[in-house]
Design an enzyme around this catalytic site. Sequence first.
Site, PDB file in Angstrom:
ATOM      1  N   GLU A 142       0.912  -1.286   0.159  1.00 26.96           N
ATOM      2  CA  GLU A 142      -0.308  -0.029  -0.372  1.00 26.96           C
ATOM      3  C   GLU A 142       0.674   1.672  -0.193  1.00 26.96           C
ATOM      4  OE1 GLU A 142      -4.471   1.132   1.918  1.00 26.96           O
ATOM      5  OE2 GLU A 142      -3.085  -0.151   2.334  1.00 26.96           O
ATOM      6  N   HIS A 202      -5.599   6.372  -2.298  1.00 29.04           N
ATOM      7  CA  HIS A 202      -5.534   7.295  -1.758  1.00 29.04           C
ATOM      8  C   HIS A 202      -4.907   8.677  -2.332  1.00 29.04           C
ATOM      9  CE1 HIS A 202      -4.670   5.812   2.089  1.00 29.04           C
ATOM     10  NE2 HIS A 202      -4.813   4.146   1.801  1.00 29.04           N
ATOM     11  N   HIS A 237     -10.451   0.346  -0.716  1.00 30.36           N
ATOM     12  CA  HIS A 237     -11.134   0.351  -0.257  1.00 30.36           C
ATOM     13  C   HIS A 237     -11.816   1.956  -0.540  1.00 30.36           C
ATOM     14  CE1 HIS A 237      -7.584   3.661   1.110  1.00 30.36           C
ATOM     15  NE2 HIS A 237      -7.226   2.426   1.856  1.00 30.36           N
ATOM     16  N   ASP A 249      -9.020  -4.475   5.611  1.00 29.57           N
ATOM     17  CA  ASP A 249      -8.236  -3.725   6.079  1.00 29.57           C
ATOM     18  C   ASP A 249      -7.769  -3.191   7.315  1.00 29.57           C
ATOM     19  OD1 ASP A 249      -6.604  -1.272   5.788  1.00 29.57           O
ATOM     20  OD2 ASP A 249      -7.972  -0.088   5.317  1.00 29.57           O
TER      21      ASP A 249
END
Length: 384
Positions: free
Chosen positions: A130, A197, A218, A275
């Site tokens: 990530e 992100h 996500h 997550d």
Amino acid sequence: MNSLYIKNGNVFLNGGFEKTNITVSDGIITGISSEDQAPEGAAVYDATGKTVVPGFIDLHTHGAVNVDVNAATAEDLEKISHFFATQGTTSWLCSVLTDTREQTLWCIGQFREHQKMESNGADLMGIHLEGPFLAAEYKGAMPEHLLMNRPDMELLREYQEAADGAIRYITVSPEVEGVTESIGNMKELGMTVGIGHSGADYDTAMKAIENGAATATHTFNAMKLMHQHFPAIMGAVLESDIYCEAICDGRHLHPAVVRLLLKVKGIDKVVAVTDSIMATGLPDGKYKLGVNDIVVVDGDAKLAVGGSRAGSTLTTGTALKNILKFTGLPLEKALLLLTENPAKLIGVFDRKGSIEAGKYADLVILNEENDVEDTFVKGKQIQK
């Protein structure tokens, strides 16, 4: 030859349920038959009154049971694997949060050491990176000083070589200079590319998708949301055919948003992830996520400084029950988010994600309330 016979189960097959028996040899499903014929010497599991479903696959998790992936030794990774298996997860990727080169290589080394161990838990299939090529404005729990403002493919090659090709998934931000042009190179290295992100505009996000990004990390969280005049990354994610991760804990996404996501994307394009962080399976308190201090109150994990939500304390077994509750979907549809869809996303559906002869015997036994009662990983029953 180690053999197992699961009899009289209500088995999830070909999109529906069938009362049948499953024969397993050396971890592989070798037969599915309504005829009750247990092989000589096989261990017999009576699944009468129970539902037998494919094992759950979690592609995005940072830990559990007081273990943070970024600080996990091989033995620590095994602790996570065992706990996950008791919750219905039979396969997972360990998500390494953006960290220093040295620490990331150390994490990769510990993963390699774990691969040499005989596991009594879920199959740790590989690594999810990530970052570090992420946008600072949407960093979430990422340490901003370690984010990189353009992709370093030599560093990524070093990571993948150190992992012996086991980095299966990476999250990047499309607006970081050079990212969209590098997605093809990341795919050549064997990585499924997710976007997230991110505050990318619509055109930039669409370019990333055109260049091979396969999923959104996500979804709705840590990304610029859609506006009718500026659809942004969120609009591109919803309009396109890529997969969408969804954290179905009732906190990251309102139940109505879960329903909306499924309605827009279709049941076959949503992947349920946890997550989860090291606090999963433990009481409220103070924990870590990579270099960050985390405070968990009422099961809700947030950064100690700033208060941003930082991962979850969700398990896959709970995620399944939440999806059923939030959506009203029948079990045979809800299961796809945790089984077939993630398996297809990272290219393992030839051996995982459904109950078929020739595939691994990764199986979960559910009771009448759809609670996880037992788990088999490659035919081995996991003791709680």
